[in-house]
Design an enzyme around this catalytic site. Sequence first.
Site, short mmCIF file in Angstrom:
data_model
loop_
_atom_site.label_atom_id
_atom_site.label_comp_id
_atom_site.label_asym_id
_atom_site.label_seq_id
_atom_site.Cartn_x
_atom_site.Cartn_y
_atom_site.Cartn_z
N ASP A 51 0.85 -1.20 0.00
CA ASP A 51 0.00 0.00 0.00
C ASP A 51 0.88 1.24 0.00
OD1 ASP A 51 -2.20 -1.56 0.18
OD2 ASP A 51 -2.34 -1.48 2.38
N ASP A 57 1.03 7.49 8.40
CA ASP A 57 1.68 6.18 8.66
C ASP A 57 3.16 6.41 8.99
OD1 ASP A 57 -0.17 4.67 5.97
OD2 ASP A 57 -0.47 4.34 8.12
N GLU A 79 4.93 -2.50 10.63
CA GLU A 79 4.37 -2.72 9.29
C GLU A 79 5.02 -1.78 8.27
OE1 GLU A 79 0.08 -1.98 8.58
OE2 GLU A 79 0.13 -3.88 7.51
N GLU A 80 5.55 -0.64 8.79
CA GLU A 80 6.14 0.37 7.88
C GLU A 80 7.63 0.16 7.67
OE1 GLU A 80 2.29 1.42 7.94
OE2 GLU A 80 3.85 1.90 6.47
N ASP A 98 1.89 -2.04 14.62
CA ASP A 98 1.27 -1.43 13.46
C ASP A 98 1.07 0.02 13.85
OD1 ASP A 98 -1.75 -2.07 11.46
OD2 ASP A 98 -0.16 -0.55 11.36
N LEU A 100 -0.01 2.76 12.60
CA LEU A 100 -1.29 3.41 12.41
C LEU A 100 -2.22 2.49 11.63
CD1 LEU A 100 -2.28 6.22 13.35
CD2 LEU A 100 -2.59 6.62 10.94
N ASP A 101 -2.96 1.69 12.39
CA ASP A 101 -3.85 0.73 11.74
C ASP A 101 -5.14 1.44 11.31
OD1 ASP A 101 -4.55 -2.18 11.17
OD2 ASP A 101 -6.29 -1.41 12.26
N GLU A 262 -0.61 -7.43 14.75
CA GLU A 262 -2.07 -7.18 14.81
C GLU A 262 -2.76 -8.31 15.57
OE1 GLU A 262 -2.88 -6.68 10.58
OE2 GLU A 262 -3.01 -4.51 10.81
P1 P6P Z 1 -11.31 -4.32 4.59
C1 P6P Z 1 -7.42 -1.56 7.99
O1 P6P Z 1 -6.86 -1.38 6.71
C2 P6P Z 1 -7.34 -3.04 8.32
O2 P6P Z 1 -6.02 -3.46 8.30
C3 P6P Z 1 -7.99 -3.30 9.67
O3 P6P Z 1 -7.87 -2.21 10.53
C4 P6P Z 1 -9.44 -3.55 9.30
O4 P6P Z 1 -10.11 -4.41 10.20
C5 P6P Z 1 -9.33 -4.20 7.93
O5 P6P Z 1 -8.10 -3.77 7.35
C6 P6P Z 1 -10.46 -3.78 7.00
O6 P6P Z 1 -10.30 -4.55 5.83
O7 P6P Z 1 -10.97 -5.48 3.66
O8 P6P Z 1 -12.72 -4.39 5.14
O9 P6P Z 1 -10.97 -2.97 4.04
#
Ligand code: P6P
Length: 313
Positions: A51, A57, A79-80, A98, A100-101, A262
């Site tokens: 991504d 991030d 993750e970065e 992670d 910034l999730d 995660e």
């Molecule tokens: P989708 C955010 O990008 C993430 O990593 C998680 O925080 C979240 O639960 C999931 O992806 C959402 O995925 O496929 O619904 O966009």
Amino acid sequence: MKILSFLNEFSKDQNLNNVILKLCSSAIKISKSIHDDDYEIEKTSLNEDGDVQKPLDIFSDKTLLDKLRIPEVAAYCSEEQKGIVNLDENGNFIVLTDPLDGSSNIEANVSIGTIFSIIPKNGKCVNEAIFQNGNKQACAGFFVFGPRTTLFLTYKNGTHSFFLNNKSNTFELLQKNISIPEYTSEYAINSSYRRFWHKNVLNYIENCLKGKDGPRKKDFNMRWVGSLVADASRIFTRGGIFLYPDDKRKKNKDGRLRLTYEANPISLLVEQAGGKATNGKEDILNLTINDIHQRTPLIFGSKEEVDTFLNTE
Ligand code: P6P
């Protein structure tokens, strides 16, 4: 009760406490930068997911890495970052995060957060210690940057929550020893992937949709925020089940979410709160780690509901 007092009273490992306090300091900086829209970074690139990294991030990752350059931290993974960042060779802890999730939700002003796992070296070198399974974590937690900035934290004596008091600029205890309700009528899954689901997932969701006229004999509600920390925060607050299973797509054959920074931290928090976390076959915390960025299916939440999912063919 301020978090410093709570840690001093309930966590006797001062070195671990110092790492937790640095994570809190990082979260306060990230939280304020989000709210003040003050985090512009010159360049972006691709992360492990392929991504495009968003400025926030990179800012979050840099903030955490800078704050964690302390004697207690031997290494940092995120993750970065492509690989392991070695810090103080005499440090006893490895921090995986992670930073910034859910960053795809920034523009939509949806809650996002920082997830972290702290693993002790246990006398091993960093390159061995980092592959210990999730049960070996010393501590885990996540911050939620939402209407309130909150922290869910465990160092294996229960799961506790804190909120950021913006006046004192410190985290304060919100709830000690959180307990996830064993039963629930609320599930969270991205239903737009229905055509890719394996049969057991299809049957489980169909049974929920049949409601009180079906085999579950009760009606269900559905929520999907698309931000793991937001969905997890809700489940700690009122129960529920979160499902991000593997599916028939090649890119999701091993699931989408990352195991080390995660699934493992979330699963330790969930188990410490009386819930259950699985990859659909075995407990997340027992999974063998072969790569710091490896993916896993993740199903977690109210214990009875996760067991019902596991028993659905
Ligand atoms: P989708 C955010 O990008 C993430 O990593 C998680 O925080 C979240 O639960 C999931 O992806 C959402 O995925 O496929 O619904 O966009």
